[in-house]
Design an enzyme around this catalytic site. Structure first.
Site, PDB file in Angstrom:
ATOM      1  N   TRP A  72       0.774  -1.152  -0.079  1.00 54.74           N
ATOM      2  CA  TRP A  72      -0.039   0.074  -0.061  1.00 54.74           C
ATOM      3  C   TRP A  72       0.776   1.276  -0.050  1.00 54.74           C
ATOM      4  O   TRP A  72       0.588   2.066  -0.650  1.00 54.74           O
ATOM      5  CB  TRP A  72      -0.871   0.020   1.215  1.00 54.74           C
ATOM      6  CG  TRP A  72      -2.126   0.891   1.115  1.00 54.74           C
ATOM      7  CD1 TRP A  72      -2.627   1.775   0.177  1.00 54.74           C
ATOM      8  CD2 TRP A  72      -3.137   0.960   2.293  1.00 54.74           C
ATOM      9  NE1 TRP A  72      -3.561   2.253   0.579  1.00 54.74           N
ATOM     10  CE2 TRP A  72      -3.859   1.980   1.820  1.00 54.74           C
ATOM     11  CE3 TRP A  72      -3.222   0.611   3.620  1.00 54.74           C
ATOM     12  CZ2 TRP A  72      -5.083   2.268   2.648  1.00 54.74           C
ATOM     13  CZ3 TRP A  72      -3.992   0.869   4.312  1.00 54.74           C
ATOM     14  CH2 TRP A  72      -5.196   1.879   3.946  1.00 54.74           C
ATOM     15  N   HIS A 130      13.092  -4.209   4.649  1.00 59.50           N
ATOM     16  CA  HIS A 130      12.543  -4.666   5.975  1.00 59.50           C
ATOM     17  C   HIS A 130      13.517  -4.329   7.069  1.00 59.50           C
ATOM     18  O   HIS A 130      13.386  -5.157   8.019  1.00 59.50           O
ATOM     19  CB  HIS A 130      12.055  -6.205   5.665  1.00 59.50           C
ATOM     20  CG  HIS A 130      10.858  -6.368   4.822  1.00 59.50           C
ATOM     21  ND1 HIS A 130       9.624  -5.704   5.039  1.00 59.50           N
ATOM     22  CD2 HIS A 130      10.785  -7.461   4.246  1.00 59.50           C
ATOM     23  CE1 HIS A 130       8.814  -6.176   4.181  1.00 59.50           C
ATOM     24  NE2 HIS A 130       9.320  -7.229   3.488  1.00 59.50           N
TER      25      HIS A 130
HETATM   26  P1  A3P Z   1      -4.143  -8.779   5.130  1.00 56.59           P
HETATM   27  O1  A3P Z   1      -3.390 -10.195   5.094  1.00 56.59           O
HETATM   28  O2  A3P Z   1      -4.463  -8.628   6.478  1.00 56.59           O
HETATM   29  O3  A3P Z   1      -5.009  -8.767   4.266  1.00 56.59           O
HETATM   30  P2  A3P Z   1       2.662  -5.998   3.004  1.00 56.59           P
HETATM   31  O4  A3P Z   1       2.357  -5.209   1.910  1.00 56.59           O
HETATM   32  O5  A3P Z   1       3.372  -5.220   4.072  1.00 56.59           O
HETATM   33  O6  A3P Z   1       2.985  -7.357   2.499  1.00 56.59           O
HETATM   34  O7  A3P Z   1       1.382  -6.516   3.779  1.00 56.59           O
HETATM   35  C1  A3P Z   1       0.106  -7.037   3.115  1.00 56.59           C
HETATM   36  C2  A3P Z   1      -1.082  -6.816   3.944  1.00 56.59           C
HETATM   37  O8  A3P Z   1      -1.407  -5.430   3.583  1.00 56.59           O
HETATM   38  C3  A3P Z   1      -2.242  -7.590   3.696  1.00 56.59           C
HETATM   39  O9  A3P Z   1      -2.858  -7.737   4.917  1.00 56.59           O
HETATM   40  C4  A3P Z   1      -2.736  -7.034   2.444  1.00 56.59           C
HETATM   41  O10 A3P Z   1      -4.040  -7.652   2.096  1.00 56.59           O
HETATM   42  C5  A3P Z   1      -2.718  -5.677   2.945  1.00 56.59           C
HETATM   43  N1  A3P Z   1      -2.905  -4.846   1.572  1.00 56.59           N
HETATM   44  C6  A3P Z   1      -2.293  -4.985   0.535  1.00 56.59           C
HETATM   45  N2  A3P Z   1      -2.513  -3.907  -0.225  1.00 56.59           N
HETATM   46  C7  A3P Z   1      -3.390  -3.026   0.452  1.00 56.59           C
HETATM   47  C8  A3P Z   1      -3.920  -1.862   0.243  1.00 56.59           C
HETATM   48  N3  A3P Z   1      -3.849  -1.171  -0.995  1.00 56.59           N
HETATM   49  N4  A3P Z   1      -4.863  -1.399   1.071  1.00 56.59           N
HETATM   50  C9  A3P Z   1      -4.960  -1.969   2.265  1.00 56.59           C
HETATM   51  N5  A3P Z   1      -4.376  -2.811   2.578  1.00 56.59           N
HETATM   52  C10 A3P Z   1      -3.620  -3.615   1.662  1.00 56.59           C
END
Ligand code: A3P
Length: 319
Positions: A72, A130
């Site tokens: 995000w 990370h």
């Molecule tokens: P969930 O598994 O709770 O759905 P990262 O991007 O750090 O790998 O984290 C992934 C998490 O962020 C996942 O959470 C994913 O669904 C959520 N995510 C990915 N894109 C997103 C967006 N555009 N808006 C909100 N949440 C998002």
């Protein structure tokens, strides 16, 4: 730029042998370095970044623990930085993964090359990592580049990470441990980039010391009020939205483009993988706050609460 040479390979093997090792609950090898449990597959790229990455004052570094909102934040910062180059209809996000547009230092940039040439990347360059604050390449801390950190309620982060690792089955060498055992390891700080409290506190303290250098965000705050958070991010990137841009509704257009619904429905994010290890689709699961209640017990939540109380103390950090 160049391939990893043999003498540095030997040094790396020697260093590796001095470090404590564990298997994560999914079978992936973890090594303990400077107080943090790191995935062994990412360790050499992290060291290459540490040795060779030269931050420019105009760089923006996105720092996160896995599953805290990296995807995000990548989409949002890319859109903010490039909003005068592309209209929303022509955004590269429509055809490229946020992970391609904003590469990770350890998973992309230094994955195969020890010292790649990054000089042709136009400014502002945006990279993700990370790495804990104390493991970052010195030039990131010492230059005037900006660091944006995002973290997330540890219960949701744990649940999200568990799904992600089960979905991608990277740690093939062992049967995954059950959720109770995995959670116990998490509470001991033995998980990729753990202990989570030290990862968060490293950036939290750096933010308190120098708020103009380190922006500290929470996933939950973005879910609650994305408009004000996007404004804040743009101001921090020294590229605030002008009154005209605000009137044109540009902030809304960006937040809609970068929303879970929008990104998760794009073909580019539904197919393919990164480094043959991680499915693009696995970065989009639910995107909700509080999903942990569907998987973890109140007793587990209480354990995390006590842990946070004792570790965060009076630092001001809380969830
Ligand atoms: P969930 O598994 O709770 O759905 P990262 O991007 O750090 O790998 O984290 C992934 C998490 O962020 C996942 O959470 C994913 O669904 C959520 N995510 C990915 N894109 C997103 C967006 N555009 N808006 C909100 N949440 C998002």
């Amino acid at each position: 730029s160049g391939e990893v040479d043999n003498s540095s390979k030997d040094e790396f093997q020697e260093l590796l042998q001095t470090l404590e090792q564990r298997l994560n609950w999914d079978g992936q090898r973890l090594i303990k370095y400077n107080g943090f449990w790191l995935l062994e597959v990412l360790f050499r790229p992290m060291l290459s970044a540490q040795n060779n990455f030269k931050a420019k004052d105009t760089d923006v570094i996105l720092s996160t623990m896995p599953k805290s909102g990296t995807t995000w934040l990548k989409a949002l910062t890319f859109s903010i930085a490039n909003r005068r180059l592309f209209t929303i209809d022509q955004s590269p996000l429509l055809t490229s993964s946020p992970h391609t547009l904003v590469p990770s230092l350890e998973f992309n940039v230094y994955w195969e090359q020890e010292n790649p040439d990054l000089s042709n990347i136009p400014s502002p360059r945006i990279f993700a990592t990370h790495m804990p604050f104390n493991i970052l390449p010195d030039s990131i801390r010492e230059s005037d580049c900006k660091i944006i950190y995002i973290c997330r309620n540890p219960l949701d982060q744990f649940v999200s990470h568990r799904h992600f690792l089960l979905e991608n089955k990277i740690g093939k060498e062992a049967d995954p441990l059950d959720v109770d055992e995995a959670f116990d390891m998490f509470c001991q700080g033995i998980h990729p980039c753990g202990p989570f409290w030290d990862h968060m506190l490293g950036y939290w303290k750096a933010h308190l010391e120098n708020p103009g250098k380190v922006l500290f965000l929470k996933y939950e705050d973005l879910k609650e009020d994305i408009t004000s958070q996007v404004k804040k991010i743009a101001e921090f990137m020294v590229f605030p939205f002008s009154p005209e841009e605000e009137e044109q509704g540009l902030i809304d257009h960006i937040t809609r483009l970068c929303s879970f619904e929008s990104l998760s429905n794009l073909a580019v994010n539904n197919t393919g993988n990164i480094n043959g290890l991680v499915k693009n689709s696995s970065f989009f699961r639910k995107g909700q706050v509080g999903d942990w209640t569907n998987y973890l017990t109140p007793a587990m939540a209480e354990r995390i609460k006590k842990l946070m109380d004792s570790k965060f103390g009076n630092s001001g950090l809380m969830f």
